[in-house]
Design a protein around this motif. Structure first.
Motif, PDB file in Angstrom:
ATOM      1  N   UNK A 102      -1.701  -9.593   2.875  1.00 47.42           N
ATOM      2  CA  UNK A 102      -3.163  -9.513   2.921  1.00 47.42           C
ATOM      3  C   UNK A 102      -3.609  -9.131   4.323  1.00 47.42           C
ATOM      4  N   UNK A 103      -3.051  -9.798   5.319  1.00 47.40           N
ATOM      5  CA  UNK A 103      -3.420  -9.503   6.708  1.00 47.40           C
ATOM      6  C   UNK A 103      -3.050  -8.067   7.078  1.00 47.40           C
ATOM      7  N   UNK A 104      -1.859  -7.631   6.650  1.00 47.09           N
ATOM      8  CA  UNK A 104      -1.446  -6.240   6.916  1.00 47.09           C
ATOM      9  C   UNK A 104      -2.372  -5.244   6.233  1.00 47.09           C
ATOM     10  N   UNK A 105      -2.773  -5.553   5.013  1.00 43.18           N
ATOM     11  CA  UNK A 105      -3.668  -4.653   4.284  1.00 43.18           C
ATOM     12  C   UNK A 105      -5.009  -4.521   4.998  1.00 43.18           C
ATOM     13  N   UNK A 106      -5.574  -5.635   5.391  1.00 41.85           N
ATOM     14  CA  UNK A 106      -6.881  -5.605   6.044  1.00 41.85           C
ATOM     15  C   UNK A 106      -6.808  -4.943   7.420  1.00 41.85           C
ATOM     16  N   UNK A 107      -5.739  -5.184   8.147  1.00 42.43           N
ATOM     17  CA  UNK A 107      -5.552  -4.503   9.434  1.00 42.43           C
ATOM     18  C   UNK A 107      -5.405  -3.004   9.223  1.00 42.43           C
TER      19      UNK A 107
END
Length: 123
Positions: A102-107
């Motif tokens: 999720x964090x990678x996607x949003x970044x």
């Protein structure tokens, strides 16, 4: 809540996200009236893009930047359009998943939006 783990997770997420965007007051018209987006046809491509980014290489080859640069010719994409896109993505993701992917996607989404705006001359 769990992290994004499968292509099915991404398909679910993209359908939920784009369903919100198609109804959105600020950016819905871009997808409905300018791009004439058919979500059912576009959903596999969206899912494949994010699968390639987050889960495993899958040979995704579409030129995302070119697609959006052509759209920008039809309708000047403004910073507030990108801000709304990012807000709706973050909201949809965080309603359904939590974790490292999720964090990678949003970044990645923030980086993509910044690069697109730069190439479109918006920043």
């Amino acid at each position: 809540m769990r992290d994004i783990e499968t292509k099915a997770d991404l398909s679910f997420l993209m359908e939920a996200f784009y369903t919100k965007m198609l109804k959105d007051e600020l950016i819905g018209y871009i997808f409905n009236d300018v791009a004439n987006l058919n979500l059912k046809e576009h959903l596999p491509s969206l899912t494949n893009f994010w699968e390639n980014m987050l889960l495993k290489p899958n040979g995704y080859k579409k030129q995302v930047m070119d697609i959006h640069l052509k759209l920008n010719v039809l309708e000047k994409l403004q910073p507030e359009h990108f801000d709304r896109w990012l807000f709706l993505l973050s909201e949809t993701v965080n309603e359904n998943f939590k974790g490292e992917k999720v964090e990678r996607m949003l970044t990645s989404a923030n980086n993509i939006a910044a690069m697109m705006q730069y190439k479109m001359g918006n920043i």
